[in-house]
Design an enzyme around this catalytic site. Structure first.
Site, PDB file in Angstrom:
ATOM      1  CG  PHE A  45      15.789 -14.738   8.844  1.00  0.00           C
ATOM      2  CD1 PHE A  45      16.974 -14.996   9.498  1.00  0.00           C
ATOM      3  CD2 PHE A  45      15.276 -15.705   7.979  1.00  0.00           C
ATOM      4  CE1 PHE A  45      17.664 -16.186   9.302  1.00  0.00           C
ATOM      5  CE2 PHE A  45      15.953 -16.900   7.776  1.00  0.00           C
ATOM      6  CZ  PHE A  45      17.156 -17.134   8.445  1.00  0.00           C
ATOM      7  N   GLY A  48      17.270  -7.802   9.888  1.00  0.00           N
ATOM      8  CA  GLY A  48      16.748  -7.191  11.105  1.00  0.00           C
ATOM      9  C   GLY A  48      16.959  -8.006  12.363  1.00  0.00           C
ATOM     10  CG  HIS A  49      16.407 -11.941  14.587  1.00  0.00           C
ATOM     11  ND1 HIS A  49      17.116 -13.050  14.966  1.00  0.00           N
ATOM     12  CD2 HIS A  49      15.513 -11.723  15.582  1.00  0.00           C
ATOM     13  CE1 HIS A  49      16.657 -13.511  16.121  1.00  0.00           C
ATOM     14  NE2 HIS A  49      15.684 -12.719  16.507  1.00  0.00           N
ATOM     15  CG  PHE A  50      19.685  -9.245  16.657  1.00  0.00           C
ATOM     16  CD1 PHE A  50      18.573  -8.536  17.085  1.00  0.00           C
ATOM     17  CD2 PHE A  50      19.865 -10.541  17.107  1.00  0.00           C
ATOM     18  CE1 PHE A  50      17.664  -9.114  17.976  1.00  0.00           C
ATOM     19  CE2 PHE A  50      18.952 -11.124  17.984  1.00  0.00           C
ATOM     20  CZ  PHE A  50      17.843 -10.412  18.420  1.00  0.00           C
ATOM     21  CB  VAL A  55      20.869 -14.826  15.991  1.00  0.00           C
ATOM     22  CG1 VAL A  55      20.358 -16.094  16.654  1.00  0.00           C
ATOM     23  CG2 VAL A  55      22.173 -14.369  16.642  1.00  0.00           C
TER      24      VAL A  55
END
Length: 141
Positions: A45, A48-50, A55
């Protein structure tokens, strides 16, 4: 350590990349659990986050708490081989960021069980500081 990753995978059906509990340190079967998730930069994750500031998504912190609660409930002999399904989340609050390198402490207390439905009160901490909390309703099937 009470349960390692192999014991956890024998208890709940989740697998990589969605297994969000690495070990169980304390447990009163069906009542309370203290588990850990070691957060690394390699978590899918974070791509893309971020990208500029990784985070852990809040919904995945709640999912980690739900998985810890499921381990607690499904470790009971009466529930062996069953699955705990997420039924709802209430009073969810996010108070801090979870970033690569953090060790997420997952505490869940089962506060109510009636038939196949129950509620767990979950608190996620990093270095003793609460980063998320909420009540998780589950159904055992």
């Amino acid at each position: 350590m009470l349960m390692d990753i192999k014991d956890i995978m024998n208890t709940i059906p989740h697998r990589s990349p969605f297994l969000l509990v690495d070990r169980v340190e304390e447990m009163e079967t069906g009542k309370r659990i203290l588990a850990k998730k070691c957060v690394t930069y390699n978590e899918p994750f974070f791509a893309g986050h971020f990208p500029q500031e990784p985070v852990m998504p809040g919904v995945l912190i709640i999912e980690a708490l739900a998985q810890a609660g499921a381990i607690c409930v499904l470790s009971d002999e009466a529930n062996k081989g069953k699955i705990a399904f997420l039924g709802g989340v209430n009073k969810a609050k996010f108070r801090g960021k979870v970033v690569p390198g953090d060790v997420l402490s997952l505490e869940v207390e089962i506060i109510k069980v009636k038939g196949p439905v129950g509620v767990g009160k979950g608190t996620a901490k990093v270095d003793g500081k609460v980063v998320a909390s909420g009540e998780i309703t589950f159904m055992i099937g």
